[in-house]
Design a protein around this motif. Structure first.
Motif, short mmCIF file in Angstrom:
data_model
loop_
_atom_site.label_atom_id
_atom_site.label_comp_id
_atom_site.label_asym_id
_atom_site.label_seq_id
_atom_site.Cartn_x
_atom_site.Cartn_y
_atom_site.Cartn_z
N LEU A 108 -42.55 80.06 59.68
CA LEU A 108 -41.33 79.17 59.59
C LEU A 108 -40.58 79.32 58.25
CD1 LEU A 108 -42.60 75.63 60.99
CD2 LEU A 108 -41.00 77.12 62.08
N LYS A 109 -41.29 79.65 57.28
CA LYS A 109 -40.77 80.07 55.91
C LYS A 109 -40.16 81.46 55.82
CE LYS A 109 -42.71 78.71 52.20
NZ LYS A 109 -43.92 78.84 51.06
N LEU A 114 -35.52 77.30 60.20
CA LEU A 114 -35.08 75.79 60.29
C LEU A 114 -33.86 75.53 59.56
CD1 LEU A 114 -38.43 73.99 58.84
CD2 LEU A 114 -37.55 74.32 61.15
N ASN A 115 -32.96 74.85 60.33
CA ASN A 115 -31.71 74.28 59.75
C ASN A 115 -32.03 72.95 59.22
OD1 ASN A 115 -30.43 76.56 60.56
ND2 ASN A 115 -30.46 75.85 62.78
N ASP A 116 -30.74 72.49 58.74
CA ASP A 116 -30.63 71.09 58.14
C ASP A 116 -30.80 70.19 59.24
OD1 ASP A 116 -31.20 71.08 55.65
OD2 ASP A 116 -29.04 71.32 54.92
N ASN A 117 -31.35 69.02 59.04
CA ASN A 117 -31.36 67.95 60.10
C ASN A 117 -32.19 68.09 61.32
OD1 ASN A 117 -30.07 65.77 58.76
ND2 ASN A 117 -28.16 66.97 59.04
N VAL A 118 -33.22 68.99 60.99
CA VAL A 118 -34.00 69.39 62.28
C VAL A 118 -35.04 68.17 62.73
CG1 VAL A 118 -36.07 70.74 62.62
CG2 VAL A 118 -34.08 71.95 61.73
N GLU A 119 -35.16 67.95 64.16
CA GLU A 119 -36.05 67.00 64.32
C GLU A 119 -37.24 67.85 64.79
OE1 GLU A 119 -35.61 63.78 64.89
OE2 GLU A 119 -33.12 63.69 64.18
N THR A 138 -40.33 73.66 53.09
CA THR A 138 -39.06 73.96 53.11
C THR A 138 -38.13 73.31 52.52
OG1 THR A 138 -38.97 72.74 55.22
CG2 THR A 138 -39.52 74.92 55.47
N LYS A 139 -36.79 73.72 52.44
CA LYS A 139 -35.86 73.16 51.31
C LYS A 139 -34.84 72.25 52.52
CE LYS A 139 -35.76 76.33 47.60
NZ LYS A 139 -36.52 77.15 48.18
N ASN A 140 -35.13 72.46 53.68
CA ASN A 140 -34.21 71.78 54.79
C ASN A 140 -34.62 70.30 54.78
OD1 ASN A 140 -35.48 74.66 55.50
ND2 ASN A 140 -32.73 74.59 56.20
N LYS A 141 -33.45 69.47 55.32
CA LYS A 141 -33.89 68.14 55.57
C LYS A 141 -34.72 67.93 56.97
CE LYS A 141 -31.36 63.63 56.02
NZ LYS A 141 -32.03 63.45 57.02
N ILE A 142 -35.51 67.67 57.04
CA ILE A 142 -36.23 67.36 58.32
C ILE A 142 -36.60 66.08 58.75
CG2 ILE A 142 -38.65 67.95 59.23
CD1 ILE A 142 -38.71 70.55 57.82
N ASN A 143 -36.51 65.88 59.98
CA ASN A 143 -36.59 64.35 60.42
C ASN A 143 -37.95 64.61 61.09
OD1 ASN A 143 -34.30 63.34 59.49
ND2 ASN A 143 -33.29 64.16 61.26
N LEU A 144 -39.14 64.24 60.40
CA LEU A 144 -40.42 64.30 61.01
C LEU A 144 -41.09 63.45 61.78
CD1 LEU A 144 -42.91 66.17 60.52
CD2 LEU A 144 -43.42 65.15 58.51
N HIS A 145 -41.76 63.91 62.76
CA HIS A 145 -42.24 62.88 64.17
C HIS A 145 -43.76 63.57 63.98
CE1 HIS A 145 -38.30 61.37 65.57
NE2 HIS A 145 -37.86 62.65 64.99
#
Ligand SMILES: C[S@@+](CC[C@H](N)C(=O)[O-])C[C@H]1O[C@@H](n2cnc3c(N)ncnc32)[C@H](O)[C@@H]1O
Length: 281
Positions: A108-109, A114-119, A138-145
């Motif tokens: 992934l790195k 990854l883009n920003d706001n990834v679910e 990762t520096k991206n904003k991730i919404n983690l589940h």
């Protein structure tokens, strides 16, 4: 106060482990070292300078070593284990995170997937080590589940989220059953994939069977996850699955059966294909 020679202690511990465990002498010496560092709460350079320990420290170390001599893995004795350079809380209902799983984070790195706001959904998250590491690495904003079928895993995942000060949604769920109707950009899973017939299972009897074995030669859960993921993935969403070293062809075939694109497998450091990804489009 009585002090005891560290080299005498190391000798006793090495003998106890060699007499009881079927692991190499190199592994035994590494494990003795790990136990010393853990109990004495010092680092390697401090340990090199240390010549003696107290009676209380001696007793504690001997106790740890005799539990280890019974076969219990160090991760369950320490209640923590390292994954991608971080120490995760571990309980006996969780799989001990494996170094080969770190390949998922590397992919992934490296591929800048990854883009920003990834679910992101980590399915069968165990300790949460994969999802939490992706979010931290990762520096991206991730919404983690994160989800797992085991209550004790869900409890442990929450402890790890607290430990790393991370916000995430956690679900007690039989695969997708209790996952809300969200479209994910990325689903990651290291599901159980060992066949019930695999002779190596005997060496893993401290870890929960539910985390290890799957029907249909180890492929039943992988099949279920890939098949159902199409209802939970965004168009151009990605699913990444860890599998056994000899399951690449079967896993690729399952991805193709459900019309995934850009199906690709990746090798671990030993040269075995262990991770396969597919794009839903
Ligand atoms: C191989 S372990 C992986 C754990 C963690 N992701 C890791 O890589 O260390 C598989 C995980 O899947 C969970 N699991 C097994 N069957 C499941 C099911 N039907 N639904 C959800 N999770 C399940 C197990 O409890 C276990 O935590």
């Amino acid at each position: 106060m009585t002090s005891i020679s560290l080299s005498q202690l190391k000798h006793e511990c090495t003998k106890l482990l060699s007499d009881n465990l079927k692991i190499s002498s190199r592994e035994i010496s590494l494990e003795v070292n790990q136990i010393l560092l853990f109990v004495l709460k010092i680092d390697n350079s401090q340990l090199l300078l240390k010549k003696t320990i107290s009676k209380a420290q001696y007793e504690k170390i001997k106790k740890f070593v005799s539990v280890r001599a019974s076969g219990k893995p160090l991760a369950y004795i320490f209640k923590e284990w390292s994954f991608y350079g971080r120490s995760f809380y571990i309980n006996s209902s969780m799989l001990i995170p494996r170094p080969e799983t770190e390949l998922i984070i590397d992919i992934l790195k490296e591929k800048n997937i990854l883009n920003d706001n990834v679910e992101l959904l980590d399915l069968g998250a165990g300790s949460g080590s994969i999802g939490i590491s992706v979010k931290l690495e990762t520096k991206n904003k991730i919404n983690l589940h994160l989800s797992d079928i085991s209550k004790r895993c869900v409890h442990g995942i929450k402890k790890n989220l607290q430990k790393f000060d991370i916000q995430a949604k956690v679900y007690l769920s039989n695969w997708f059953e209790n996952i809300p109707n969200i479209k994910f950009d990325l689903i990651i899973s290291n599901p159980p994939y060992i066949s019930y017939k695999d002779p190596h299972l005997n060496e893993l009897h401290f870890e929960p069977k539910r985390a290890l074995v799957s029907k249909n030669d180890g492929l039943a859960d992988i099949h279920k996850i890939i098949k159902n993921s199409i209802h939970y993935l965004n168009r151009q969403g990605l699913i990444i699955i860890e599998h056994g070293y000899n399951q690449k062809d079967e896993v690729q075939e399952i991805f193709n059966r459900y019309n995934f694109n850009q199906v690709k497998s990746y090798k671990d450091l030993l040269g075995h294909y262990r991770i396969t990804k597919g794009l839903f489009s």
